[in-house]
Design a protein around this motif. Structure first.
Motif, PDB file in Angstrom:
ATOM      1  N   HIS A 113     -11.155 -53.617  48.323  1.00 46.57           N
ATOM      2  CA  HIS A 113     -11.378 -52.539  47.354  1.00 46.57           C
ATOM      3  C   HIS A 113     -11.064 -51.181  47.987  1.00 46.57           C
ATOM      4  CE1 HIS A 113     -13.266 -50.574  43.908  1.00 46.57           C
ATOM      5  NE2 HIS A 113     -14.032 -49.875  44.729  1.00 46.57           N
ATOM      6  N   GLY A 114     -11.537 -50.998  49.213  1.00 47.26           N
ATOM      7  CA  GLY A 114     -11.311 -49.721  49.886  1.00 47.26           C
ATOM      8  C   GLY A 114      -9.868 -49.500  50.286  1.00 47.26           C
ATOM      9  N   PHE A 115      -9.167 -50.579  50.636  1.00 44.10           N
ATOM     10  CA  PHE A 115      -7.779 -50.473  51.065  1.00 44.10           C
ATOM     11  C   PHE A 115      -6.803 -50.396  49.901  1.00 44.10           C
ATOM     12  CE2 PHE A 115      -8.942 -51.021  55.344  1.00 44.10           C
ATOM     13  CZ  PHE A 115      -7.829 -50.924  56.147  1.00 44.10           C
ATOM     14  N   TYR A 125      -4.740 -47.186  49.680  1.00 44.13           N
ATOM     15  CA  TYR A 125      -3.788 -47.125  50.791  1.00 44.13           C
ATOM     16  C   TYR A 125      -2.598 -48.045  50.531  1.00 44.13           C
ATOM     17  CZ  TYR A 125      -2.016 -48.345  55.474  1.00 44.13           C
ATOM     18  OH  TYR A 125      -1.216 -48.617  56.556  1.00 44.13           O
ATOM     19  N   LEU A 126      -2.879 -49.289  50.134  1.00 40.89           N
ATOM     20  CA  LEU A 126      -1.802 -50.242  49.899  1.00 40.89           C
ATOM     21  C   LEU A 126      -0.991 -49.883  48.664  1.00 40.89           C
ATOM     22  CD1 LEU A 126      -3.651 -53.572  50.745  1.00 40.89           C
ATOM     23  CD2 LEU A 126      -1.855 -52.470  52.074  1.00 40.89           C
ATOM     24  N   ARG A 174       3.000 -49.624  48.531  1.00 40.26           N
ATOM     25  CA  ARG A 174       3.807 -50.397  47.593  1.00 40.26           C
ATOM     26  C   ARG A 174       4.735 -49.482  46.796  1.00 40.26           C
ATOM     27  NH1 ARG A 174      -1.277 -52.178  45.254  1.00 40.26           N
ATOM     28  NH2 ARG A 174      -2.245 -53.705  46.652  1.00 40.26           N
ATOM     29  N   ALA A 175       4.206 -48.318  46.422  1.00 36.27           N
ATOM     30  CA  ALA A 175       4.967 -47.415  45.560  1.00 36.27           C
ATOM     31  C   ALA A 175       5.970 -46.558  46.331  1.00 36.27           C
ATOM     32  CB  ALA A 175       4.003 -46.507  44.787  1.00 36.27           C
ATOM     33  N   ALA A 176       5.831 -46.495  47.660  1.00 35.47           N
ATOM     34  CA  ALA A 176       6.710 -45.621  48.450  1.00 35.47           C
ATOM     35  C   ALA A 176       8.166 -46.082  48.342  1.00 35.47           C
ATOM     36  CB  ALA A 176       6.264 -45.631  49.911  1.00 35.47           C
ATOM     37  N   GLU A 177       9.042 -45.155  48.061  1.00 34.27           N
ATOM     38  CA  GLU A 177      10.461 -45.475  47.976  1.00 34.27           C
ATOM     39  C   GLU A 177      11.057 -45.527  49.376  1.00 34.27           C
ATOM     40  OE1 GLU A 177      12.735 -43.076  45.370  1.00 34.27           O
ATOM     41  OE2 GLU A 177      11.382 -43.335  43.654  1.00 34.27           O
ATOM     42  N   ALA A 192      -3.347 -59.272  55.112  1.00 38.37           N
ATOM     43  CA  ALA A 192      -2.120 -60.043  54.917  1.00 38.37           C
ATOM     44  C   ALA A 192      -1.067 -59.210  54.198  1.00 38.37           C
ATOM     45  CB  ALA A 192      -2.423 -61.309  54.123  1.00 38.37           C
ATOM     46  N   GLU A 193      -1.482 -58.415  53.230  1.00 34.56           N
ATOM     47  CA  GLU A 193      -0.501 -57.602  52.499  1.00 34.56           C
ATOM     48  C   GLU A 193       0.071 -56.506  53.400  1.00 34.56           C
ATOM     49  OE1 GLU A 193       0.154 -55.017  48.411  1.00 34.56           O
ATOM     50  OE2 GLU A 193      -1.735 -56.082  48.704  1.00 34.56           O
ATOM     51  N   ALA A 194      -0.772 -55.890  54.216  1.00 35.84           N
ATOM     52  CA  ALA A 194      -0.281 -54.866  55.135  1.00 35.84           C
ATOM     53  C   ALA A 194       0.757 -55.459  56.085  1.00 35.84           C
ATOM     54  CB  ALA A 194      -1.439 -54.260  55.919  1.00 35.84           C
TER      55      ALA A 194
END
Length: 224
Positions: free
Chosen positions: A56-58, A61-62, A66-69, A111-113
């Protein structure tokens, strides 16, 4: 706000204010206005709740990562990713301590990071800028990045200089990055890494699936 979110918000608030990066389930229940059975039905046990709180806290940040081009310079994106990682840790020390040292089972955010880091390293490899295989580079970068961040938030008196992170970053990157494409690209290992990444991006015509698999195996051996 549904029950699960109410419990998460209460736990997140308690975590952010805790001096020990911890909370009791009793305190969470009191803050959320629920009984213990409701909490355990939602999260299983305290560790399940803590893992969900870290995710929830991350999320913010994630979501930003994800959205960064992607820029036209994957090495710059790699540096930015390292710096953003450390900045998040310094701004959210309790979440970070749980993420990388406080839970026996890593939360989904970890895992996503790692997956997002592999994406950037794959772009570096395709551009001829990686001297080792992306999975190996990811292990080196994540271990060093998390080590720097944990050191700075758990022992700030020993690491008061934010330039420490940059120095470690450049030391690690010197070990995984090849020179500019116009320069010697780091020999056989870097060439194999680059070719492997390019083949994963666009498989060459004329090779069967079995041949492609075998070629990738050979390239991974050369890259290591």
């Amino acid at each position: 706000m549904d029950l699960r979110t109410r419990i998460l918000e209460a736990a997140a608030d308690l975590l952010s204010r805790s001096a020990e990066a911890d909370f009791s389930t009793r305190a969470v229940c009191e803050a959320a206005g629920v009984g213990a059975p409701a909490l355990y039905r939602q999260f299983g046990d305290k560790e399940g709740l803590m893992s969900a709180v870290v995710d929830h806290g991350f999320e913010k940040y994630l979501a930003g990562k994800r959205a960064a081009e992607a820029s036209d310079d994957p090495v710059r994106d790699l540096r930015d990713g390292w710096d953003n990682h450390v900045a998040f840790a310094l701004e959210n020390p309790n979440y970070y301590r749980l993420m990388y040292s406080g839970l026996s089972t890593p939360p989904n955010a970890a895992a996503e990071a790692h997956s997002l880091l592999l994406e950037v390293l794959g772009r570096c490899a395709a551009a001829g800028r990686l001297a080792v295989a992306p999975p190996v580079a990811a292990q080196m970068v994540m271990a060093a990045n998390a080590g720097v961040a944990l050191s700075m938030i758990t022992r700030p008196a020993l690491y008061p200089d934010t330039g420490f992170s940059v120095r470690v970053r450049e030391s690690v990157f010197a070990g995984i990055l090849a020179g500019e494409p116009a320069e010697p690209a780091g020999g056989v290992a870097a060439t194999a890494t680059t070719l492997g990444a390019q083949m994963r991006k666009e498989a060459p015509a004329g090779l069967s699936a079995a041949e492609l698999t075998l070629m990738q195996e050979w390239l991974e051996r050369l890259a290591d």
